[in-house]
Design an enzyme around this catalytic site. Structure first.
Site, PDB file in Angstrom:
ATOM      1  CD  GLU A 117       9.825   1.382  10.528  1.00 35.58           C
ATOM      2  OE1 GLU A 117       9.700   2.339   9.760  1.00 35.58           O
ATOM      3  OE2 GLU A 117       9.577   0.204  10.188  1.00 35.58           O
ATOM      4  CG  LEU A 122       8.406   2.385   4.927  1.00 35.59           C
ATOM      5  CD1 LEU A 122       8.149   1.197   4.003  1.00 35.59           C
ATOM      6  CD2 LEU A 122       7.118   3.105   5.240  1.00 35.59           C
ATOM      7  CE  LYS A 170       3.304   3.367   3.194  1.00 37.04           C
ATOM      8  NZ  LYS A 170       3.415   3.402   4.647  1.00 37.04           N
ATOM      9  CE1 TYR A 197       1.109  -0.257   4.396  1.00 36.59           C
ATOM     10  CE2 TYR A 197       0.082   1.898   4.344  1.00 36.59           C
ATOM     11  CZ  TYR A 197       0.893   0.977   4.973  1.00 36.59           C
ATOM     12  OH  TYR A 197       1.485   1.286   6.162  1.00 36.59           O
TER      13      TYR A 197
HETATM   14  N1  PDD Z   1       2.870   5.176   7.721  1.00 37.83           N
HETATM   15  N2  PDD Z   1       7.523   3.688   9.082  1.00 37.83           N
HETATM   16  C1  PDD Z   1       6.336   3.038   9.098  1.00 37.83           C
HETATM   17  C2  PDD Z   1       6.269   1.694   9.719  1.00 37.83           C
HETATM   18  C3  PDD Z   1       5.204   3.636   8.534  1.00 37.83           C
HETATM   19  O1  PDD Z   1       4.036   2.974   8.533  1.00 37.83           O
HETATM   20  C4  PDD Z   1       5.305   4.946   7.980  1.00 37.83           C
HETATM   21  C5  PDD Z   1       4.132   5.653   7.361  1.00 37.83           C
HETATM   22  C6  PDD Z   1       6.559   5.589   7.985  1.00 37.83           C
HETATM   23  C7  PDD Z   1       6.765   6.950   7.371  1.00 37.83           C
HETATM   24  O2  PDD Z   1       6.732   6.897   5.960  1.00 37.83           O
HETATM   25  P1  PDD Z   1       6.223   8.152   5.095  1.00 37.83           P
HETATM   26  O3  PDD Z   1       7.090   9.319   5.443  1.00 37.83           O
HETATM   27  O4  PDD Z   1       6.417   7.715   3.696  1.00 37.83           O
HETATM   28  O5  PDD Z   1       4.769   8.384   5.453  1.00 37.83           O
HETATM   29  C8  PDD Z   1       7.645   4.918   8.532  1.00 37.83           C
HETATM   30  C9  PDD Z   1       1.723   5.575   6.942  1.00 37.83           C
HETATM   31  C10 PDD Z   1       1.473   7.036   6.912  1.00 37.83           C
HETATM   32  C11 PDD Z   1       0.526   4.733   7.319  1.00 37.83           C
HETATM   33  O6  PDD Z   1       0.697   3.527   7.406  1.00 37.83           O
HETATM   34  O7  PDD Z   1      -0.585   5.260   7.473  1.00 37.83           O
END
Ligand code: PDD
Length: 298
Positions: free
Chosen positions: A190, A214, A153, A35
């Site tokens: 993270e 991620l 992801k 996703y």
């Molecule tokens: N989550 N690490 C994890 C495990 C995440 O699920 C996310 C983002 C990030 C940050 O990635 P980005 O800067 O590309 O949003 C890091 C999204 C927003 C979610 O699952 O809703």
């Protein structure tokens, strides 16, 4: 959430209430899909090409063919954004899009020639509150007990859900995780749905890119913003002790943008007069982020 909102499913636009997938979809049976979450400001997509590039990387890593061209993805995103604006007058939105391997009799082996399931929806953005920005947010910590491929992801988010709930149970906004490594540790990976950063002696530090983390779209964005602002930026192993002794701790994600953490496991973050308060590197990156939003949205 309004179930009348338009979504996209396998070639057709329809209200969420009418969108249905088979119970044999491998996304439902195995969590076999990936996703993306793309922020939208003033009805324009922020860092769209970076999000699309990561989508393609995720698909390649799990061996699902990319079912659409860039133009198709963009056109669908734009249509959903326009529909939410026309229906509810929402300017700042979040696009969620998901691709699963498709529908097949249950078997762990990847069937050949499946048509991937494509689902997209658009919702109002739930941005951090003014209060959270002003005071910072609380986090708890946990051992990173998720699988070893946090770089994908994946929609298989049970580990992240369990981790997030640990902080929710304590009224905190995120769970910051640490993993033992071959060379000591525990090292910062993270948070359950965000990347984590520390500030030490004026420099912004994040964990190195790896299969355990991620690669958030904000990882490269913060690099660019640090260059603009003359803030030193470095990705290197960060120990749990480093996090607890940091001058500042920050979270980044599509919806949090950049957000200050001012309490970890109940202890105030930082030192001196700024202890327990958002710090100067946060403020500069936040302002720079706001400028980037208007410059980098399409
Ligand atoms: N989550 N690490 C994890 C495990 C995440 O699920 C996310 C983002 C990030 C940050 O990635 P980005 O800067 O590309 O949003 C890091 C999204 C927003 C979610 O699952 O809703």
């Amino acid at each position: 959430m309004s179930m009348d909102r338009l979504c996209y499913l396998n070639g057709a636009y329809k209200p969420l209430a009418l969108a249905q997938v088979s119970v044999l979809d491998r996304g439902f049976i195995f969590g076999d899909g990936i996703y993306e979450v793309v922020p939208v400001y003033g009805r324009k997509l922020f860092r769209f090409d970076e999000h699309l590039a990561r989508l393609e990387r995720s698909l390649a890593k799990v061996r699902i063919p990319d079912p659409c061209t860039r133009e198709q993805w963009l056109e669908r995103c734009r249509k959903l954004v326009a529909a939410l604006y026309e229906g509810e007058r929402v300017e700042d939105q979040v696009i969620y899009l998901q691709v699963t391997r498709g529908v097949a009799p249950r078997d762990h082996v990847m069937p050949e020639g499946l048509t991937p399931t494509v689902f997209m929806m658009c919702n109002p953005m739930k941005a951090p509150t003014a209060e959270q920005r002003h005071h910072g947010v609380a986090c708890t910590t946990a051992r990173d007990f998720r699988w070893e491929r946090g770089d994908i992801k994946s929609v298989s988010l049970l580990g992240n859900v369990l981790a997030r709930q640990m902080s929710a149970d304590h009224g905190a906004l995120e769970t910051i995780m640490f993993r033992e490594g071959p060379h000591g540790g525990p090292w910062l990976t993270e948070a359950s749905g965000s990347n984590v950063w520390i500030v030490k002696d004026g420099a912004l530090l994040g964990p190195p890119k790896s299969e355990h983390v991620l690669e958030g779209i904000r990882v490269e964005l913060l690099h660019e913003l640090c260059e603009e602002e003359g803030i030193a930026y470095n990705l290197k192993p960060i120990s749990e002790a480093d996090v607890r002794a940091a001058d500042e701790v920050l979270l980044t994600s599509a919806t949090k943008e950049v957000l200050p953490v001012t309490r970890i496991d109940g202890d105030a973050v930082g030192h001196g007069a700024l202890r327990g308060r958002p710090g100067p590197v946060y403020s500069r990156l936040y302002e720079a982020y706001q400028r980037a939003k208007s410059l980098q949205s399409i």
